[in-house]
Design an enzyme around this catalytic site. Structure first.
Site, PDB file in Angstrom:
ATOM      1  N   GLU A 151      -7.297  28.591  65.800  1.00 38.18           N
ATOM      2  CA  GLU A 151      -6.276  27.768  66.466  1.00 38.18           C
ATOM      3  C   GLU A 151      -6.910  26.797  67.460  1.00 38.18           C
ATOM      4  O   GLU A 151      -6.406  25.709  67.677  1.00 38.18           O
ATOM      5  CB  GLU A 151      -5.225  28.681  67.123  1.00 38.18           C
ATOM      6  CG  GLU A 151      -4.315  29.279  66.055  1.00 38.18           C
ATOM      7  CD  GLU A 151      -3.788  30.670  66.358  1.00 38.18           C
ATOM      8  OE1 GLU A 151      -3.806  31.090  67.521  1.00 38.18           O
ATOM      9  OE2 GLU A 151      -3.363  31.349  65.405  1.00 38.18           O
ATOM     10  N   GLY A 210      -1.725  34.648  60.581  1.00 33.63           N
ATOM     11  CA  GLY A 210      -0.303  34.443  60.862  1.00 33.63           C
ATOM     12  C   GLY A 210       0.535  34.099  59.643  1.00 33.63           C
ATOM     13  O   GLY A 210       1.671  33.655  59.774  1.00 33.63           O
ATOM     14  N   ASN A 214      -5.072  39.983  69.913  1.00 35.80           N
ATOM     15  CA  ASN A 214      -4.991  38.630  70.465  1.00 35.80           C
ATOM     16  C   ASN A 214      -3.515  38.274  70.666  1.00 35.80           C
ATOM     17  O   ASN A 214      -2.802  38.029  69.694  1.00 35.80           O
ATOM     18  CB  ASN A 214      -5.664  37.654  69.478  1.00 35.80           C
ATOM     19  CG  ASN A 214      -5.493  36.208  69.883  1.00 35.80           C
ATOM     20  OD1 ASN A 214      -5.142  35.906  71.020  1.00 35.80           O
ATOM     21  ND2 ASN A 214      -5.757  35.297  68.945  1.00 35.80           N
ATOM     22  N   TRP A 215      -3.099  38.271  71.929  1.00 39.35           N
ATOM     23  CA  TRP A 215      -1.672  38.055  72.211  1.00 39.35           C
ATOM     24  C   TRP A 215      -1.291  36.570  72.219  1.00 39.35           C
ATOM     25  O   TRP A 215      -0.114  36.241  72.433  1.00 39.35           O
ATOM     26  CB  TRP A 215      -1.298  38.700  73.557  1.00 39.35           C
ATOM     27  CG  TRP A 215      -1.424  40.197  73.570  1.00 39.35           C
ATOM     28  CD1 TRP A 215      -1.839  40.997  72.537  1.00 39.35           C
ATOM     29  CD2 TRP A 215      -1.151  41.082  74.662  1.00 39.35           C
ATOM     30  NE1 TRP A 215      -1.845  42.321  72.917  1.00 39.35           N
ATOM     31  CE2 TRP A 215      -1.425  42.402  74.224  1.00 39.35           C
ATOM     32  CE3 TRP A 215      -0.707  40.904  75.969  1.00 39.35           C
ATOM     33  CZ2 TRP A 215      -1.258  43.522  75.043  1.00 39.35           C
ATOM     34  CZ3 TRP A 215      -0.549  42.018  76.788  1.00 39.35           C
ATOM     35  CH2 TRP A 215      -0.815  43.308  76.331  1.00 39.35           C
ATOM     36  N   LYS A 216      -2.292  35.715  72.023  1.00 39.31           N
ATOM     37  CA  LYS A 216      -2.048  34.265  71.950  1.00 39.31           C
ATOM     38  C   LYS A 216      -1.176  33.805  73.135  1.00 39.31           C
ATOM     39  O   LYS A 216      -1.351  34.283  74.240  1.00 39.31           O
ATOM     40  CB  LYS A 216      -1.408  33.900  70.608  1.00 39.31           C
ATOM     41  CG  LYS A 216      -2.172  34.495  69.432  1.00 39.31           C
ATOM     42  CD  LYS A 216      -1.798  33.883  68.117  1.00 39.31           C
ATOM     43  CE  LYS A 216      -2.440  34.676  67.002  1.00 39.31           C
ATOM     44  NZ  LYS A 216      -2.560  33.936  65.759  1.00 39.31           N
ATOM     45  N   GLU A 248     -12.388  35.376  60.088  1.00 42.09           N
ATOM     46  CA  GLU A 248     -10.944  35.170  59.982  1.00 42.09           C
ATOM     47  C   GLU A 248     -10.671  33.993  59.051  1.00 42.09           C
ATOM     48  O   GLU A 248     -10.731  32.829  59.486  1.00 42.09           O
ATOM     49  CB  GLU A 248     -10.360  34.847  61.359  1.00 42.09           C
ATOM     50  CG  GLU A 248     -10.536  35.955  62.363  1.00 42.09           C
ATOM     51  CD  GLU A 248      -9.452  35.899  63.422  1.00 42.09           C
ATOM     52  OE1 GLU A 248      -8.621  36.817  63.454  1.00 42.09           O
ATOM     53  OE2 GLU A 248      -9.400  34.928  64.186  1.00 42.09           O
ATOM     54  N   SER A 254      -3.676  38.614  59.295  1.00 43.93           N
ATOM     55  CA  SER A 254      -2.529  39.399  58.836  1.00 43.93           C
ATOM     56  C   SER A 254      -2.836  40.890  58.659  1.00 43.93           C
ATOM     57  O   SER A 254      -2.367  41.519  57.713  1.00 43.93           O
ATOM     58  CB  SER A 254      -1.966  38.801  57.550  1.00 43.93           C
ATOM     59  OG  SER A 254      -1.505  37.481  57.794  1.00 43.93           O
ATOM     60  N   GLY A 305      -3.494  39.558  65.438  1.00 44.58           N
ATOM     61  CA  GLY A 305      -2.628  38.651  66.182  1.00 44.58           C
ATOM     62  C   GLY A 305      -1.219  39.209  66.264  1.00 44.58           C
ATOM     63  O   GLY A 305      -0.902  40.042  67.108  1.00 44.58           O
ATOM     64  N   GLY A 306      -0.355  38.779  65.341  1.00 44.54           N
ATOM     65  CA  GLY A 306       1.067  39.139  65.365  1.00 44.54           C
ATOM     66  C   GLY A 306       1.346  40.619  65.578  1.00 44.54           C
ATOM     67  O   GLY A 306       2.189  40.985  66.408  1.00 44.54           O
ATOM     68  N   HIS A 351     -11.903  30.543  67.849  1.00 42.12           N
ATOM     69  CA  HIS A 351     -10.701  30.945  67.097  1.00 42.12           C
ATOM     70  C   HIS A 351     -10.165  29.737  66.328  1.00 42.12           C
ATOM     71  O   HIS A 351     -10.203  28.605  66.831  1.00 42.12           O
ATOM     72  CB  HIS A 351      -9.632  31.488  68.053  1.00 42.12           C
ATOM     73  CG  HIS A 351      -8.493  32.138  67.323  1.00 42.12           C
ATOM     74  ND1 HIS A 351      -7.454  31.406  66.782  1.00 42.12           N
ATOM     75  CD2 HIS A 351      -8.247  33.431  67.015  1.00 42.12           C
ATOM     76  CE1 HIS A 351      -6.608  32.238  66.190  1.00 42.12           C
ATOM     77  NE2 HIS A 351      -7.073  33.472  66.312  1.00 42.12           N
TER      78      HIS A 351
HETATM   79  C1  PEP Z   1      -5.501  36.048  65.011  1.00 39.00           C
HETATM   80  O1  PEP Z   1      -4.781  35.469  65.824  1.00 39.00           O
HETATM   81  O2  PEP Z   1      -6.722  36.072  65.191  1.00 39.00           O
HETATM   82  C2  PEP Z   1      -4.888  36.673  63.836  1.00 39.00           C
HETATM   83  C3  PEP Z   1      -5.673  37.263  62.972  1.00 39.00           C
HETATM   84  O3  PEP Z   1      -3.515  36.601  63.744  1.00 39.00           O
HETATM   85  P1  PEP Z   1      -2.598  37.436  62.682  1.00 39.00           P
HETATM   86  O4  PEP Z   1      -3.021  38.889  62.774  1.00 39.00           O
HETATM   87  O5  PEP Z   1      -1.206  37.207  63.160  1.00 39.00           O
HETATM   88  O6  PEP Z   1      -2.872  36.880  61.320  1.00 39.00           O
END
Ligand code: PEP
Length: 256
Positions: free
Chosen positions: A102, A180, A12-14, A174, A219, A240-241, A100
């Site tokens: 966010e 994050g 997920n490049w957000k 999640e 994470s 994500g990151g 999600h």
């Molecule tokens: C996400 O955006 O769904 C996520 C899990 O981010 P991260 O891996 O950065 O925690």
């Protein structure tokens, strides 16, 4: 009887990457994963809208899927700033995210709106990834079970249950406090949450609930991906990151 889908590694490049940066990353990932991606895995990239078409062209013919991070549950209309599922498909997407954290917490999306999106996306032919997860406060108050069951029940409320197949629906667990933050859920907490999601899916979809994929997200990094992917009922990861760098995402996708 359908066979179990492959392990899914989703990035997920957000709201990161210009079109040029996205193309560069997608090209490097295609090249890096061509020989290293195990046969039983598939990879999904979720770039921002503005890069979808260019990334679709970059990964054409490769073992990579493309998804949208969001859409509005309508075929078309006066919805300023929104994008329809058919537009995602037109840009090359086969998948889309919904629920999600966010979008639940920053954009204040309700369970009812999430339910509409899940059902509409499925009808429109997209493979839907429904995200669920508790906040730290909810965990501290012992509400994990209620929160997950509630988000699943409400998020899937408008779905035509008989029409669901494991290649059209995925759930991502999640925990909000792990996204994050660099804090990964404890092994026993991941196993317990995935077991609960699995049982709920088996109740809701007696014909295929045992095969619907459940991803863990929060994470995930190269040094913990292998151990997480080996857990019971973990059928992939949502990253994500660490999906924004070619080295870390390639290492996660091929982690054993
Ligand atoms: C996400 O955006 O769904 C996520 C899990 O981010 P991260 O891996 O950065 O925690």
């Amino acid at each position: 009887m359908s066979t179990a889908p492959k392990t899914l590694i989703a990035g997920n490049w957000k709201m990161y990457k210009t079109e040029a940066q996205a193309v560069e990353l997608a090209a490097a990932l295609s090249a890096g994963l061509r020989d290293s991606l195990p046969e039983d895995r598939e990879v999904l990239l979720l770039p921002p809208f503005t890069a979808l078409k260019a990334v679709a062209e970059t990964i054409r013919g490769q073992r990579l899927f493309l998804g949208g991070q969001n859409f509005y549950p309508s075929a078309e209309g006066a919805f300023t700033g929104e994008v329809a599922p058919f537009m995602l498909a037109d840009a090359g997407c086969t998948h889309a995210l919904v629920g999600h954290s966010e979008r639940r917490h920053i954009l204040k999306e309700s369970d009812r709106f999430i339910a509409q999106k899940t059902a509409f996306g499925l009808q429109a032919g997209l493979h839907m990834i429904l995200c669920v997860g508790e906040t730290l406060d909810q965990r501290t108050h012992g509400s994990v079970e209620n929160v997950l069951k509630g988000q699943l029940r409400l998020g899937l409320a408008e779905v035509n249950k008989d029409g669901v197949t494991p290649d059209r629906l995925t759930i991502a667990y999640e925990p909000v406090w792990a996204i994050g933050t660099g804090k990964v859920a404890q092994t026993e907490d991941i196993v317990a949450a995935h077991d609960l999601v699995r049982k709920t899916l088996e109740d809701s979809f007696p014909h295929c609930g045992d095969k619907i994929r459940i991803l863990y997200g929060g994470s995930v990094k190269p040094d913990n991906a292998g151990a997480i992917l080996a857990l019971d009922n973990v059928n992939g990861v949502l990253v994500g990151g660490a999906s924004l760098q070619v080295d870390s995402f390639t290492a996660i996708a091929s982690a054993v």
